[in-house]
Scaffold this active site. Structure first.
Site, PDB file in Angstrom:
ATOM      1  CE  LYS A  53      -0.256  -0.210   5.053  1.00 56.88           C
ATOM      2  NZ  LYS A  53      -1.032  -0.716   6.196  1.00 56.88           N
ATOM      3  NE  ARG A 172      -6.386   0.738  11.415  1.00 55.45           N
ATOM      4  CZ  ARG A 172      -5.152   0.569  10.949  1.00 55.45           C
ATOM      5  NH1 ARG A 172      -4.290   1.564  10.994  1.00 55.45           N
ATOM      6  NH2 ARG A 172      -4.782  -0.577  10.435  1.00 55.45           N
ATOM      7  CE1 TYR A 294      11.542  32.228   4.342  1.00 57.80           C
ATOM      8  CE2 TYR A 294      11.823  29.858   4.011  1.00 57.80           C
ATOM      9  CZ  TYR A 294      11.514  31.111   3.508  1.00 57.80           C
ATOM     10  OH  TYR A 294      11.184  31.242   2.197  1.00 57.80           O
ATOM     11  CG  MET A 342       8.348  23.977  -0.437  1.00 62.50           C
ATOM     12  SD  MET A 342       7.325  24.933  -1.564  1.00 62.50           S
ATOM     13  CE  MET A 342       6.185  25.702  -0.430  1.00 62.50           C
TER      14      MET A 342
HETATM   15  C1  LIG Z   1      -0.217  -1.697   6.845  1.00 64.02           C
HETATM   16  C2  LIG Z   1      -0.718  -2.998   7.296  1.00 64.02           C
HETATM   17  C3  LIG Z   1       0.156  -4.096   7.430  1.00 64.02           C
HETATM   18  C4  LIG Z   1       1.649  -3.961   7.288  1.00 64.02           C
HETATM   19  O1  LIG Z   1       2.135  -3.352   8.469  1.00 64.02           O
HETATM   20  P1  LIG Z   1       3.709  -3.119   8.718  1.00 64.02           P
HETATM   21  O2  LIG Z   1       3.747  -2.651  10.120  1.00 64.02           O
HETATM   22  O3  LIG Z   1       4.161  -2.102   7.743  1.00 64.02           O
HETATM   23  O4  LIG Z   1       4.381  -4.427   8.516  1.00 64.02           O
HETATM   24  C5  LIG Z   1      -0.389  -5.332   7.744  1.00 64.02           C
HETATM   25  N1  LIG Z   1      -1.719  -5.479   7.921  1.00 64.02           N
HETATM   26  C6  LIG Z   1      -2.594  -4.444   7.843  1.00 64.02           C
HETATM   27  C7  LIG Z   1      -4.035  -4.669   8.073  1.00 64.02           C
HETATM   28  C8  LIG Z   1      -2.115  -3.171   7.536  1.00 64.02           C
HETATM   29  O5  LIG Z   1      -2.971  -2.141   7.474  1.00 64.02           O
END
Ligand SMILES: *Cc1c(COP(=O)(O)O)cnc(C)c1O
Length: 414
Positions: A53, A172, A294, A342
């Site tokens: 992701k 969540r 800055y 920036m």
């Molecule tokens: C992002 C995620 C992972 C991977 O987590 P890491 O800590 O990066 O290994 C695994 N399972 C779910 C449901 C996630 O959202």
């Protein structure tokens, strides 16, 4: 006069399209491949998936996905359906026919109106609510039997695949314990679904002694026992290191693949994947007390040399590194002084050899013998995940070939 110790770096970038770039981000695919193999081995008999992701945590899912597929990774997790579509396309283009062996799970589940996207691109939703389950089950039963004559109970050909996420304490995503028990009492709601995995996710996996870990695992076991049997998956990167009780049938590492330490209390068992160099574009001699940057937050009290490097918060070099960041030039630590702006940072290079600090010389900002990504995160008051996913789009990206690593890389004991 000391030798020009930056010339090795300069030479290594000569002739690449990024030679004129202000900063170079090197992504070591051989190290990434080795990390996948370390995690696979750690997971024992469990299958090792890959979480890609967030564009593979900023490193490019179009590079990382095909690489891991060639190494034998069969199961991928993305967050958004759009990420799944893009991953399917890059696998199709690079892995060819075999791309359809890759199972791509969409962690955010399915929203009404996106069913056809899942079907067209062979994506599998991770169902997070009973509504999502009903939506996908209806779709599946309609597919199996468009007339609705014999949908119930179908599980073979044509049944649509899904994973089901059980929330065991994060509040969540996923079915609450009550929803899971409601489903256990009405298992016909699953009719038509090819249930590939029951999954959950730990809140505190990076803290091995935390009471939430066994609590979540035990609740996961109780809920699974009440539901129809399916393979199980609980572990993210850190949880792989909590021991085999947490491995189940499939582990889901993300950040550890990319070199961030999944065991923050101990030495990093992963290889470094990301290195960042910024190129000095100007060196300023300060010979009277003066301010830098800055807000005039940094005041030099004596003669100093200040190098300006074209990396800033627009590139993911977080503003919280103002006065905190640390670069390395010719083997010497050179602190970020003043605010991160920036597009620029300023570093005090007074301690570096005089002839090392010149326009065109490269300052190590992440890795490569300088600060690890975890150390940079610590200085910024954040975690490696945020540094990774913020990595800028203006860097020249240089992917180191992974072919040397395939199958045989010595990765050491973990
Ligand atoms: C992002 C995620 C992972 C991977 O987590 P890491 O800590 O990066 O290994 C695994 N399972 C779910 C449901 C996630 O959202």
């Amino acid at each position: 006069m000391s030798a020009r110790t930056d010339t090795d770096y300069t030479r290594s970038f000569a002739g690449v399209p990024g030679a004129q770039a202000g900063a170079v981000l090197e992504i070591d695919l051989a190290a990434l491949a080795a990390n996948y193999q370390v995690l696979s081995r750690r997971a024992g008999t469990a299958e090792c998936a890959a979480v890609v992701k967030g564009d593979a945590y900023g490193l490019g899912a179009d590079q990382v996905g095909p690489l891991l597929a060639r190494l034998g990774c069969r199961t991928f997790f993305v967050a958004h359906v759009g990420e799944g579509i893009a991953l399917r396309q890059s696998l199709r283009q690079t892995v060819g026919q075999d791309h359809d062996r890759a199972e791509i799970y969409v962690l955010h589940g399915i929203l009404p109106g996106t069913e056809e996207d899942f079907l067209a691109h062979g994506l599998i939703p991770v169902l997070n609510t009973l509504e999502q389950l009903d939506l996908w089950a209806r779709k599946s039963r309609a597919q199996i039997s468009p007339t609705g004559a014999s949908g119930a109970g179908a599980s073979g050909t044509g049944a649509l695949a899904a994973a089901l996420h059980l929330d065991t304490g994060m509040n969540r995503l996923g079915l609450s314990a009550d929803d899971a028990m409601a489903l256990a009492a009405a298992p016909a709601r699953l009719a038509g679904i090819d249930l590939r995995f029951l999954i959950s996710h730990l809140a505190c996996a990076d803290q091995p002694g935390h009471a939430m870990n066994p609590e979540q695992r035990q609740l996961f076991d109780r809920l699974r026992a009440a539901l129809p049997p399916a393979p199980a998956s609980l572990a993210n990167s850190s949880a792989i290191f909590l021991g085999s009780d947490y491995h189940y049938d499939l582990v889901r590492p993300g950040v550890a693949l990319y070199g961030v330490n999944p065991t923050p209390a101990q030495a990093n068992p992963m290889r470094e994947v990301v290195r960042l160099w910024g190129k000095i574009i100007q060196v300023r001699e300060i010979d009277t007390p003066q301010c830098v940057g800055y807000g005039a937050t940094h005041r030099a009290t004596g003669p100093r040399r200040i190098a300006t490097v074209p990396v800033g918060y627009a590139d993911g070099y977080l503003r919280s590194l103002s006065g905190q960041g640390m670069g390395r030039l010719a083997g010497i630590s050179v602190p970020v002084v003043g605010r991160v702006s920036m597009d620029l940072i300023t570093l005090d290079v007074t301690e570096a050899p005089l002839d090392a600090a010149h326009p065109g010389a490269l300052v190590e900002l992440i890795g490569g013998g300088g600060e690890t990504i975890d150390a940079v995160a610590g200085r910024a008051g954040t975690i490696g995940y945020e540094i990774m996913t913020a990595l800028g789009r203006r860097y020249h990206r240089r992917y180191l070939d992974a072919t040397a690593a395939a199958g045989t890389e010595a990765v050491g004991d973990v």
